[in-house]
Design a protein around this motif. Structure first.
Motif, PDB file in Angstrom:
ATOM      1  N   ALA A  35       5.134   0.166  -4.065  1.00  0.00           N
ATOM      2  CA  ALA A  35       4.599   0.552  -2.761  1.00  0.00           C
ATOM      3  C   ALA A  35       4.262   2.045  -2.736  1.00  0.00           C
ATOM      4  O   ALA A  35       3.249   2.459  -2.159  1.00  0.00           O
ATOM      5  CB  ALA A  35       5.593   0.213  -1.650  1.00  0.00           C
ATOM      6  N   VAL A  36       5.111   2.851  -3.351  1.00  0.00           N
ATOM      7  CA  VAL A  36       4.822   4.284  -3.483  1.00  0.00           C
ATOM      8  C   VAL A  36       3.509   4.482  -4.245  1.00  0.00           C
ATOM      9  O   VAL A  36       2.660   5.303  -3.861  1.00  0.00           O
ATOM     10  CB  VAL A  36       5.981   5.019  -4.194  1.00  0.00           C
ATOM     11  N   ALA A  37       3.338   3.723  -5.321  1.00  0.00           N
ATOM     12  CA  ALA A  37       2.108   3.806  -6.108  1.00  0.00           C
ATOM     13  C   ALA A  37       0.900   3.319  -5.302  1.00  0.00           C
ATOM     14  O   ALA A  37      -0.203   3.867  -5.421  1.00  0.00           O
ATOM     15  CB  ALA A  37       2.254   2.998  -7.394  1.00  0.00           C
ATOM     16  N   ALA A  38       1.103   2.293  -4.472  1.00  0.00           N
ATOM     17  CA  ALA A  38       0.012   1.776  -3.640  1.00  0.00           C
ATOM     18  C   ALA A  38      -0.424   2.824  -2.613  1.00  0.00           C
ATOM     19  O   ALA A  38      -1.626   3.015  -2.364  1.00  0.00           O
ATOM     20  CB  ALA A  38       0.453   0.495  -2.941  1.00  0.00           C
ATOM     21  N   LYS A  39       0.554   3.501  -2.019  1.00  0.00           N
ATOM     22  CA  LYS A  39       0.230   4.559  -1.055  1.00  0.00           C
ATOM     23  C   LYS A  39      -0.632   5.629  -1.712  1.00  0.00           C
ATOM     24  O   LYS A  39      -1.620   6.104  -1.131  1.00  0.00           O
ATOM     25  CB  LYS A  39       1.516   5.171  -0.506  1.00  0.00           C
ATOM     26  N   LYS A  40      -0.285   6.014  -2.926  1.00  0.00           N
ATOM     27  CA  LYS A  40      -1.068   7.013  -3.662  1.00  0.00           C
ATOM     28  C   LYS A  40      -2.472   6.473  -3.977  1.00  0.00           C
ATOM     29  O   LYS A  40      -3.456   7.202  -3.881  1.00  0.00           O
ATOM     30  CB  LYS A  40      -0.329   7.398  -4.940  1.00  0.00           C
ATOM     31  N   PHE A  41      -2.554   5.198  -4.333  1.00  0.00           N
ATOM     32  CA  PHE A  41      -3.832   4.565  -4.673  1.00  0.00           C
ATOM     33  C   PHE A  41      -4.758   4.537  -3.451  1.00  0.00           C
ATOM     34  O   PHE A  41      -5.949   4.858  -3.544  1.00  0.00           O
ATOM     35  CB  PHE A  41      -3.569   3.156  -5.194  1.00  0.00           C
ATOM     36  N   TRP A  42      -4.213   4.168  -2.293  1.00  0.00           N
ATOM     37  CA  TRP A  42      -5.028   4.120  -1.066  1.00  0.00           C
ATOM     38  C   TRP A  42      -5.438   5.514  -0.605  1.00  0.00           C
ATOM     39  O   TRP A  42      -6.517   5.701  -0.079  1.00  0.00           O
ATOM     40  CB  TRP A  42      -4.272   3.389   0.037  1.00  0.00           C
ATOM     41  N   ASN A  43      -4.514   6.469  -0.751  1.00  0.00           N
ATOM     42  CA  ASN A  43      -4.800   7.880  -0.449  1.00  0.00           C
ATOM     43  C   ASN A  43      -5.291   8.075   0.983  1.00  0.00           C
ATOM     44  O   ASN A  43      -6.298   8.764   1.222  1.00  0.00           O
ATOM     45  CB  ASN A  43      -5.825   8.439  -1.452  1.00  0.00           C
ATOM     46  N   PHE A  44      -4.577   7.481   1.937  1.00  0.00           N
ATOM     47  CA  PHE A  44      -4.928   7.644   3.339  1.00  0.00           C
ATOM     48  C   PHE A  44      -4.538   9.030   3.830  1.00  0.00           C
ATOM     49  O   PHE A  44      -3.573   9.628   3.362  1.00  0.00           O
ATOM     50  CB  PHE A  44      -4.211   6.608   4.220  1.00  0.00           C
ATOM     51  N   THR A  45      -5.273   9.518   4.817  1.00  0.00           N
ATOM     52  CA  THR A  45      -4.919  10.758   5.500  1.00  0.00           C
ATOM     53  C   THR A  45      -4.436  10.423   6.892  1.00  0.00           C
ATOM     54  O   THR A  45      -5.182   9.853   7.701  1.00  0.00           O
ATOM     55  CB  THR A  45      -6.132  11.702   5.574  1.00  0.00           C
ATOM     56  N   LEU A  46      -3.186  10.746   7.175  1.00  0.00           N
ATOM     57  CA  LEU A  46      -2.624  10.445   8.490  1.00  0.00           C
ATOM     58  C   LEU A  46      -3.097  11.479   9.515  1.00  0.00           C
ATOM     59  O   LEU A  46      -3.248  12.646   9.194  1.00  0.00           O
ATOM     60  CB  LEU A  46      -1.093  10.427   8.421  1.00  0.00           C
TER      61      LEU A  46
END
Length: 226
Positions: A215-226
């Motif tokens: 999931a940590v890797a997925a967050k990096k892959f998506w690279n969303f800006t909050l």
């Protein structure tokens, strides 16, 4: 608000909503697409009308394989678990691979005798990983070897140095008494049978950490800006 979804079958037990709530500081709306039959799965265009990122778990990791772009490593694995949209293009990866590699190297599992149980997408991911790392391993599957509880591990391996990686579906119940130094690394989590029956038979590790790290890797892959 980040909008994410998980596609799978019988995923009511999933920890993913809680994990992504933590990773995105509760700024996430997480939807479980719990779908019984593949023909009922919406298209990526339909899903991404509502979602910003998609995770995929069993048994659908190959469902969109021909409609996405991916790198050569993921293509070798033949299964994806994470999709994003860039313009009109869908990009996919396999974050299980990244998480498994991190854990395997950190724990020095390369120093053990390695057995992989299963032949599905998760097992294929380890095949590709071990080929990359030049790791020798033995693989058993129920389709080829029958009842995996009939395998004589004591005869074939040094139990004190044995690592068994279970990639079989949740319906499979491993029930052998080996050595407390044998590590049984289960790709499942919240597996009540394994949690209750294997504790005194070997060293049992479930798939919770791998789930979190992917999931940590997925967050990096998506690279969303909050």
């Amino acid at each position: 608000m980040i909008k994410l979804a998980l596609l799978g079958k019988s995923i009511h037990h999933s920890k993913s909503p809680d994990i992504y709530a933590e990773l995105f500081n509760n700024e996430v709306e997480y939807t479980l697409l719990d779908i019984a039959k593949p023909q009922s799965i919406p298209s990526l265009d339909e899903i991404f009308k509502e979602q910003m990122g998609l995770s995929i778990t069993a048994p659908y990791k190959t469902h969109f394989i021909n409609t996405v772009e991916m790198d050569n490593t993921v293509r070798k694995i033949g299964g994806i678990n994470c999709i994003k949209k860039e313009g009109s293009q869908y990009i996919a990866t396999n974050t299980d691979y990244l998480a498994a590699k991190e854990i395997f190297l950190r724990e020095n599992y390369n120093e053990r005798e390695v057995v992989v149980l299963g032949s599905g997408t998760m097992a294929k991911m380890f095949n590709v990983l071990f080929d990359e790392l030049n790791i020798d391993y033995v693989q058993y599957s129920r389709s080829v070897d029958g009842n995996l509880n009939d395998i004589n591990f004591e005869q074939e391996f040094n139990l004190d140095k044995l690592l068994i990686i279970n990639c079989c579906a949740r319906a499979f119940h491993f029930n052998l008494s080996l050595s407390k130094n044998t590590i049984f690394w289960d790709m499942n989590y919240k597996h009540s049978f394994h949690e209750s029956s294997l504790t005194n038979k070997l060293t049992y590790i479930d798939g919770s950490e791998l789930l979190y790290l992917q999931a940590v890797a997925a967050k990096k892959f998506w690279n969303f800006t909050l």
